[in-house]
Structures are given as C-alpha cells and as structure tokens.
Design a protein around this motif. Structure first.
Motif, mmCIF file in Angstrom:
data_model
loop_
_atom_site.group_PDB
_atom_site.id
_atom_site.type_symbol
_atom_site.label_atom_id
_atom_site.label_comp_id
_atom_site.label_asym_id
_atom_site.label_seq_id
_atom_site.Cartn_x
_atom_site.Cartn_y
_atom_site.Cartn_z
ATOM 1 N N SER A 1 0.775 -1.276 0.002
ATOM 2 C CA SER A 1 0.060 -0.015 -0.078
ATOM 3 C C SER A 1 0.884 1.182 0.201
ATOM 4 O O SER A 1 1.999 1.312 0.535
ATOM 5 C CB SER A 1 -0.769 0.022 1.207
ATOM 6 N N PHE A 2 0.431 2.307 -0.821
ATOM 7 C CA PHE A 2 0.970 3.451 -0.763
ATOM 8 C C PHE A 2 1.130 4.057 0.622
ATOM 9 O O PHE A 2 2.024 4.539 1.242
ATOM 10 C CB PHE A 2 0.386 4.513 -1.635
ATOM 11 N N SER A 3 0.156 3.951 1.302
ATOM 12 C CA SER A 3 0.308 4.726 2.787
ATOM 13 C C SER A 3 1.258 3.893 3.674
ATOM 14 O O SER A 3 1.613 4.727 4.353
ATOM 15 C CB SER A 3 -1.450 4.349 3.279
ATOM 16 N N ALA A 4 1.454 2.802 3.437
ATOM 17 C CA ALA A 4 2.136 2.057 4.178
ATOM 18 C C ALA A 4 3.772 2.781 3.872
ATOM 19 O O ALA A 4 4.813 2.961 4.857
ATOM 20 C CB ALA A 4 2.787 0.446 3.800
ATOM 21 N N TYR A 5 4.065 2.966 2.588
ATOM 22 C CA TYR A 5 5.495 3.659 2.424
ATOM 23 C C TYR A 5 5.331 5.105 2.935
ATOM 24 O O TYR A 5 6.250 5.314 3.579
ATOM 25 C CB TYR A 5 5.586 3.936 0.730
ATOM 26 N N LEU A 6 4.378 5.988 2.800
ATOM 27 C CA LEU A 6 4.235 7.272 3.120
ATOM 28 C C LEU A 6 4.466 7.412 4.591
ATOM 29 O O LEU A 6 5.277 8.193 5.129
ATOM 30 C CB LEU A 6 2.948 7.665 2.642
ATOM 31 N N PHE A 7 3.626 6.637 5.421
ATOM 32 C CA PHE A 7 3.499 6.580 6.754
ATOM 33 C C PHE A 7 4.830 6.101 7.416
ATOM 34 O O PHE A 7 5.047 6.390 8.559
ATOM 35 C CB PHE A 7 2.300 6.209 7.532
ATOM 36 N N THR A 8 5.508 5.237 6.590
ATOM 37 C CA THR A 8 6.841 4.553 7.166
ATOM 38 C C THR A 8 8.006 5.805 7.169
ATOM 39 O O THR A 8 8.659 5.907 8.149
ATOM 40 C CB THR A 8 7.142 3.443 6.478
ATOM 41 N N ILE A 9 7.873 6.308 6.208
ATOM 42 C CA ILE A 9 8.745 7.464 5.781
ATOM 43 C C ILE A 9 8.706 8.527 6.843
ATOM 44 O O ILE A 9 9.678 9.099 7.482
ATOM 45 C CB ILE A 9 8.902 7.799 4.396
#
Length: 75
Positions: free
Chosen positions: A67-75
């Motif tokens: 999921s894009f949100s996983a990348y975004l919120f991890t960074i």
C-alpha cells in the motif's frame, strides 16, 4: 480516479501525474498524522514534503503490491 496500486505502477514507470494524484489524495492525512506527532504544522508540512520526495526518489524500487500509505507513513 485510479487506485493507489495503479498509481504506484504508473509512478514506478515515471509518471509525474501519478505522483500528483497520490499527493492530492494523501497529503492531508499525512500532514494531520505528522502534526499529531510533531505538534508543529510547519514542521509537519515539511516532513510530508520530504516523505513524498523520498518516495519519488525511490520510485523505481516501489512494490506496487504494497500500500502507498504504508510507504508514506513509514517514511
């Protein structure tokens, strides 16, 4: 509007339009999350801008099955 996974595949292929759609879709949520952690709206905005920049820089190695949100919120 395209789904996140489709936009991630397009971004991986170099589509700036896909990045713009992802930013439009996720910036508000990301800034709210960052602001809740940083307690500073300007710092939150800067952090989110940096996160999108990092995602763009790493676009060739994105796994569009994640999921894009996983990348975004991890960074």
């Amino acid at each position: 509007m395209a789904e996140d996974q489709e936009l991630m595949a397009m971004l991986k292929a170099g589509s700036i339009e896909a990045l713009e759609q992802l930013i439009e879709r996720w910036r508000g949520k990301a800034e709210a999350y960052a602001c809740s952690m940083l307690r500073d709206p300007q710092a939150a905005e800067d952090a989110v801008q940096e996160a999108f920049s990092r995602i763009y820089a790493a676009r060739t190695i994105l796994d569009e099955r994640c999921s894009f949100s996983a990348y975004l919120f991890t960074i």
